[in-house]
Scaffold this active site. Structure first.
Site, PDB file in Angstrom:
ATOM      1  N   SER A 170      -9.628   1.727   2.680  1.00 22.16           N
ATOM      2  CA  SER A 170      -8.745   2.458   1.795  1.00 22.16           C
ATOM      3  C   SER A 170      -7.679   1.596   1.128  1.00 22.16           C
ATOM      4  O   SER A 170      -7.000   2.041   0.211  1.00 22.16           O
ATOM      5  CB  SER A 170      -8.055   3.567   2.606  1.00 22.16           C
ATOM      6  OG  SER A 170      -7.231   3.015   3.630  1.00 22.16           O
ATOM      7  N   LYS A 198       0.847  -1.196   0.000  1.00 21.50           N
ATOM      8  CA  LYS A 198       0.000   0.000   0.000  1.00 21.50           C
ATOM      9  C   LYS A 198       0.882   1.245   0.000  1.00 21.50           C
ATOM     10  O   LYS A 198       1.865   1.317   0.742  1.00 21.50           O
ATOM     11  CB  LYS A 198      -0.894  -0.023   1.238  1.00 21.50           C
ATOM     12  CG  LYS A 198      -1.941   1.090   1.295  1.00 21.50           C
ATOM     13  CD  LYS A 198      -2.832   0.946   2.524  1.00 21.50           C
ATOM     14  CE  LYS A 198      -3.917   1.992   2.598  1.00 21.50           C
ATOM     15  NZ  LYS A 198      -4.804   1.808   3.776  1.00 21.50           N
ATOM     16  N   SER A 246     -10.006  -0.506   7.013  1.00 20.85           N
ATOM     17  CA  SER A 246      -9.426  -0.367   5.678  1.00 20.85           C
ATOM     18  C   SER A 246      -8.662  -1.572   5.163  1.00 20.85           C
ATOM     19  O   SER A 246      -8.190  -1.564   4.027  1.00 20.85           O
ATOM     20  CB  SER A 246      -8.516   0.863   5.625  1.00 20.85           C
ATOM     21  OG  SER A 246      -9.273   2.045   5.640  1.00 20.85           O
TER      22      SER A 246
END
Length: 497
Positions: free
Chosen positions: A155, A80, A179
């Site tokens: 996210s 990420k 997330s």
């Protein structure tokens, strides 16, 4: 080498250790997969092809020399894009960072490099991890491999989509309000939020410092556990890091058994807003656990209903403080002219997206003079009540279960103009972040309405992360036996083949 992309991380590790395949072959197969499908999925913001190939060759050379290697050596991992990485850009999904190349490495990515894992690229995300759909990225949304017109969650949506689309067997995400677990659920994979402090935040660009928790995503429970074990452990560079042994998550994932385990069903996580198909799959999962010998009881956590409003005071308050450093003065985007104040205002106006601005304003207001006690202070009191709910529940049961998210993946754009509808995607996951305990999402079938995946959430007390894997592994094995294959084989969107 198409079969390499459908193998699990554990299978790839075993094949490389046996000499059946090289790390270079595994890396090339996944780079080919990224080249073939990511123009549609848009999971990656940066593909580190040359570096990945070089590191794969290093792993092969070390293995040939007889050096003992860990289970993730040669296994590709997607990262990420809020973990700082030397040699790769770190954008946090925001134009305000642009093409920033950090001068230091996050503890977790360094641990993965030391373990021989191949960091194959940086994945798309909601800007500064603020969102539940990856639509808030400054570089455009990612797409759900099950249905490219749907969101992959957020996210950590890019990481979840990369794993579900077989572009990487493993990925790193972060969980601040759900997330990791929410995108894992809607993409039909496994995602874990470890105990807060169990995985280092050093080098993880902060959104809400008392909530942010790095964790693993994988296609199987064992794969997630393998990554969990390597990335975790005490870090003196992180003042919130727990100086305690990593729970035996891999052992638990290999020997899933719920016989005699006390499982509590959270009664507050049902009713209006929950998709019937999601609730049907959840009910089946609970019945399955009972059939495997678990003792199931209903548990009330009365303050969980206040978790969402409390979170949306605490998290934006911390974000307004953390994001003050992005001022156009030191790194990243710089625009405008005139005084320092004028440059800062112009840079932040141009660089931050609408959702980030919304949360900065909410947080600044909640922390302002005359409102602190009424908003931020009251939210922290609610947080304490939620922690007490968990403590009371875990006095009666070993783990709690619920749907991971109230609905399956929704169409891209459907909730873009309705922040409250978007925030409700994290209804089931936020209490765990506020309390700091551990939770996992594991696939539990497809909703009848749309054929999209639903996730079962399992929650455990702090530092009892191994219980998550024990339950999730039992569920996974039983459902795989029922379906005859992993859930991802049912994907109707982007096929693995």
């Amino acid at each position: 080498m198409d079969e390499l992309i459908t193998m699990t991380a554990a299978e790839l590790s075993a094949a490389m250790a046996a000499g059946d395949v090289s790390a270079a072959d595994v890396t090339e197969a996944h780079l080919d997969r990224i080249a073939a499908v990511d123009d549609r999925v848009k999971a990656f913001l940066h593909v580190a092809a040359d570096d990945a190939r070089a590191r794969a060759r290093e792993v092969d050379a070390r293995r040939k020399a007889g050096e003992p290697l860990g289970p993730l050596a040669g296994v590709p991992v997607a990262v990420k894009d809020l973990f700082t990485t030397i040699g790769m850009p770190t954008t946090c999904g925001s134009k305000i960072l642009g093409d920033w190349h950090p001068p230091y490495e996050s503890t977790i990515t360094q641990r993965l490099r030391n373990a021989g894992a191949i960091l194959i690229g940086k994945t798309n995300m909601d800007e500064f991890a603020m969102g539940s759909s990856t639509e808030n990225s400054g570089f455009g949304p990612s797409h759900n491999p099950w249905d490219l017109a749907k969101v992959p969650g957020g996210s950590s949506g890019g990481s979840a989509a990369a794993v579900a689309a077989h572009m990487a067997p493993l990925a790193l995400g972060t969980d601040t309000g759900g997330s990791i677990r929410q995108p894992a659920a809607v993409c039909g994979i496994v995602g874990t939020k470890p105990t807060y402090g169990g995985s280092s935040r050093y080098g993880v660009v902060a959104f809400a410092s008392s909530l942010d928790t790095p964790g693993p995503l994988g296609r199987t429970v064992l794969d997630a556990a393998l990554l969990h074990e390597v990335m975790s452990g005490h870090d003196p560079m992180d003042s919130t890091s727990i100086n305690a042994p990593v729970p035996p998550v891999v052992e638990a994932a290999r020997h899933g058994d719920v016989a005699g385990l006390r499982i509590g069903v959270v009664s507050e996580f049902a009713g209006d807003g929950y998709q019937p198909g999601v609730m049907a799959r959840f009910t089946e999962a609970v019945e399955l656990l009972e059939s495997l010998g678990a003792k199931v009881t209903e548990i009330s956590c009365p303050h969980f209903k206040y978790a969402l409003p409390a979170y949306y005071l605490i998290a934006p308050s911390e974000a307004s403080s953390n994001l003050a450093r992005f001022d156009g003065m030191r790194y990243g985007l710089r625009t405008g002219s005139g005084s320092a104040e004028e440059v800062m205002a112009a840079t932040r106006a141009a660089g931050f997206g609408a959702e980030v601005k919304r949360r900065i304003m909410l947080g600044t207001y909640a922390l302002s003079s005359g409102y602190y006690d009424a908003y931020y202070g009251k939210a922290q009191q609610v947080r304490t009540l939620i922690i007490q709910d968990f403590d009371a529940a875990f006095g009666q049961v070993d783990v709690l279960v619920s749907p991971a998210t109230p609905t399956t993946a929704f169409p891209i754009g459907e909730r873009a103009d309705d922040p409250m509808a978007m925030y409700l995607a994290d209804l089931c996951t936020i209490p765990t972040d506020l309390a700091g305990n551990a939770a996992i999402s594991v696939p539990c079938g497809l909703a009848d309405e749309d054929g999209l995946p639903a996730g079962l959430q399992v929650m455990a007390p702090p530092l009892a992360d191994d219980r998550l894997y024990r339950v999730a592994a039992a569920v996974e094995a039983a459902f795989n036996e029922r379906w005859g294959h992993p859930l991802l084989a049912d994907a109707k969107g982007l096929s693995a083949r």
